[in-house]
Scaffold this active site. Structure first.
Site, PDB file in Angstrom:
ATOM      1  N   ASP A  88      36.376  46.618   0.187  1.00  0.00           N
ATOM      2  CA  ASP A  88      34.947  46.898   0.220  1.00  0.00           C
ATOM      3  C   ASP A  88      34.745  48.346   0.630  1.00  0.00           C
ATOM      4  O   ASP A  88      35.300  48.786   1.645  1.00  0.00           O
ATOM      5  CB  ASP A  88      34.220  45.974   1.202  1.00  0.00           C
ATOM      6  N   ASP A 476       5.309  22.170  21.979  1.00  0.00           N
ATOM      7  CA  ASP A 476       5.884  22.983  23.055  1.00  0.00           C
ATOM      8  C   ASP A 476       5.033  22.825  24.310  1.00  0.00           C
ATOM      9  O   ASP A 476       3.969  22.188  24.278  1.00  0.00           O
ATOM     10  CB  ASP A 476       5.978  24.456  22.640  1.00  0.00           C
ATOM     11  N   GLY A 502       3.113  19.580  24.913  1.00  0.00           N
ATOM     12  CA  GLY A 502       3.892  18.476  25.449  1.00  0.00           C
ATOM     13  C   GLY A 502       5.284  18.909  25.874  1.00  0.00           C
ATOM     14  O   GLY A 502       5.721  20.027  25.584  1.00  0.00           O
ATOM     15  N   ASP A 503       5.988  18.022  26.554  1.00  0.00           N
ATOM     16  CA  ASP A 503       7.357  18.243  27.028  1.00  0.00           C
ATOM     17  C   ASP A 503       8.261  17.296  26.259  1.00  0.00           C
ATOM     18  O   ASP A 503       8.121  16.072  26.359  1.00  0.00           O
ATOM     19  CB  ASP A 503       7.425  17.950  28.529  1.00  0.00           C
ATOM     20  N   PHE A 504       9.201  17.850  25.472  1.00  0.00           N
ATOM     21  CA  PHE A 504       9.996  16.962  24.613  1.00  0.00           C
ATOM     22  C   PHE A 504      10.987  16.097  25.375  1.00  0.00           C
ATOM     23  O   PHE A 504      11.594  15.199  24.796  1.00  0.00           O
ATOM     24  CB  PHE A 504      10.694  17.726  23.482  1.00  0.00           C
TER      25      PHE A 504
END
Length: 613
Positions: A88, A476, A502-504
């Site tokens: 190359d 999130d 929200g909190d997963f």
């Protein structure tokens, strides 16, 4: 040094050139080498920014070209060639890599930059020795690079356009061919002419002689090192990997190609010396933290913003505008120029395209806030790396004065200013790879998606752009969602993306056909990863999908370097890590996901897709 006679050693070898370049074929044919041409199908999409030098990029590209051909021929014929040669060639000006121009305007831009200046032509070469035993493929890689310095005359507009309209620049690295009309642009050359044409014949013959016609120890010349250890990236980079390394019985996929200085480690007669293994690579590693700190400081002072608005500027002008010393400012500007971030001319300093694209604080693909996060958060933690290694704990108390999981909030959500900086950091780092991740697989069969921990929606918006029928929910923390509107684009894709707080780990996940985890799993140790995947598995219906965007480690855990360094960063910050494809496959299968596939994008994130059984 024996040159031509070594070719006779290869008469009984099956030699393949992994290049369609007629110039390389001509050079090697004239040297007496007998070979077959099998052009490589390797997609030349390695991230140039992940390599410390232009020649490291050229060597890695050459290696990947050769490896792709060797593996493909082995899979097709169950017999690999004896030798595959990959090459190359690139042009580099002040650290910036110039490849083939895409059109006449691009050619004009390249040639204008080269006018009146000296530049480097680098060719990376990989010689892959193959052997097939028991249906497997064993690969041994030798690689090197050659540099030739070329100086252009000062080119007039008339001469530039006359040359461009000839059509010659459009298939040449750097936009010119020295062996044809482009030779009239060249004022001086220092080094191998053939290297500029496309293949360093002299160095190649010396390397072949070393491999196939080794001199006796007492006759061995004291040579310079052929190259520094190559920057490691994906061994099998391609469109898609449905199986882990070793696919098709190729044992060589798991082997780490031996770097120069280690190629003859088992040969008792070839003991390393400072001549055969110079300290250059070690010294570059020692200076690594200085490079990072120089970049951090330039970004902190917003030098690139200043030069965008007012440049080009002299060192004195910059010093006055930022309220700093002229001497110190000049030193910092020169370092940035040496790193390829600035251009330095008689008119002063100005941004290079690399800086314009990634280092402006308000650029579309800005990494400025990501850099500031590294400076303010990662740097203090890395100061206690030895404690983190010895104790196996997060060094929040030493680095931040906080204990437990509170350091995450302290580091990234201390106040709104810190939170927005972190969100900008995640936005930029996600956006530079968003298109590659979004298009890695055909996701048109999904009608709804949920990006867990999707922050600003950078990936969600790109998915919406690529799939107009897809509705995407970003899930999130409430404190993130409240400021996500600051990053909303103006296009129609904004109507396809919604944000839910929200909190997963605790709250009910929104329903979706496709769940997405982008730069999430590397934040957590295995127990938390299992907990999150278990929650997703319960929410995902059979036939649904899970898309994971992370930097994949190779199976030997020794490359690619960017993924390794990110993994170390996650260990220091959270006692977490990056993972290999086989590790993700095991994790996902343990939670009811099958058909685990991966695409290595060559950018800051790779993509893994799995289907819920």
């Amino acid at each position: 040094m024996v040159l031509y006679p070594v070719m006779r050693k290869l008469l009984d070898k099956r030699v393949v050139l992994a290049s369609a370049s007629p110039r390389r074929q001509e050079i090697l044919s004239h040297a007496g080498l007998r070979f077959t041409v099998v052009p490589s199908k390797f997609k030349e999409n390695l991230s140039k920014a992940s390599f410390p030098t232009p020649y490291a990029y050229a060597m890695e590209t050459a290696k990947q070209k050769a490896l792709e051909v060797a593996r493909r021929m082995h899979q097709k014929d169950l017999r690999a060639p004896d030798i595959v040669i990959g090459a190359d060639t690139i042009v580099a000006l002040e650290g910036l890599i110039l490849e083939k121009p895409v059109d006449k305007t691009d050619a004009y831009s390249m040639l204008s930059r080269l006018s009146g200046k000296e530049h480097s032509v680098f060719t990376g070469v990989a010689i892959v020795q193959c052997s097939s035993q028991g249906g497997g493929l064993d690969l041994d890689v030798s690689e090197f690079y050659e540099e030739t310095r070329v100086r252009f005359s000062q080119l007039s507009e008339e001469l530039l356009w006359e040359y461009i309209h000839s059509g010659e620049p459009l298939d040449k690295a750097g936009g010119y061919g020295i062996q044809a009309l482009g030779g009239m642009l060249v004022e001086a050359i220092h080094g191998d002419f053939h290297n500029v044409v496309g293949f360093p014949l002299n160095r190649f013959c010396k390397k072949l002689a070393e491999l196939y016609h080794p001199p006796r120890p007492e006759d061995r010349p004291r040579e310079k090192q052929d190259s520094i250890p190559a920057e490691d990236t994906f061994d099998g980079l391609g469109d898609s990997e449905g199986a882990g390394p070793g696919q098709g019985g190729a044992r060589g996929d798991r082997r780490r190609p031996r770097a120069p200085g280690r190629e003859h480690a088992k040969d008792a007669d070839r003991k390393p010396s400072v001549e055969s293994v110079p300290p250059t690579a070690v010294l570059e590693l020692i200076d690594g933290y200085k490079v990072s700190k120089a970049l951090f400081t330039a970004c902190k002072m917003k030098l690139f913003d200043l030069l965008r608005d007012k440049g080009p500027l002299s060192a004195l002008d910059v010093a006055r505008k930022i309220g700093a010393s002229e001497g110190g400012t000049g030193q910092l500007l020169d370092v940035c120029a040496g790193l390829g971030l600035l251009d330095k001319t008689e008119g002063g300093y100005s941004n290079t395209p690399l800086a314009t694209l990634y280092l402006l604080s308000d650029g579309e693909y800005s990494l400025h806030s990501f850099i500031m996060t590294q400076e303010e958060v990662s740097w203090p933690f890395f100061s206690y790396l030895d404690f983190a290694v010895r104790e196996g704990t997060v060094q929040a108390q030493r680095a931040m004065g906080t204990a437990g999981e509170d350091h995450y909030q302290e580091s990234f959500y201390k106040n709104r200013e810190k939170k927005l900086q972190f969100m900008r950091a995640m936005h930029g780092h996600t956006k530079v790879a968003a298109r590659q991740v979004a298009t890695a697989f055909d996701l048109s069969g999904f009608t709804s998606a949920c990006d867990l921990g999707g922050c600003t929606g950078a990936l969600a918006y790109e998915l919406a752009r690529q799939y107009p029928g897809l509705k995407v929910t970003v899930f999130d923390l409430p404190e993130v969602i409240e400021d996500a509107v600051c990053f909303q684009p103006h296009g129609p894709e904004a109507g396809q993306v919604s944000f839910v707080p929200g909190d997963f780990f605790q709250d009910t996940l929104p329903e979706a056909d496709l769940y997405i985890l982008s730069k999430i799993l590397h934040n957590w140790p295995d127990d938390k990863v299992h907990q999150l995947l278990s929650r997703i598995s319960r929410s995902c219906k059979p036939g649904g999908g899970l898309l994971v965007a992370e930097q994949l480690l190779d199976e030997d855990k020794c490359r690619p370097l960017p993924a390794l360094m990110m993994s170390l960063n996650m260990t220091v910050l959270f006692q977490a890590r990056e993972r290999s494809l086989s590790e993700y496959r095991s994790l996902l299968q343990a939670h009811g996901f099958t058909d685990v596939r991966a695409v290595r994008t060559g950018s800051t994130s790779d993509a893994v897709l799995a289907t819920r059984a």
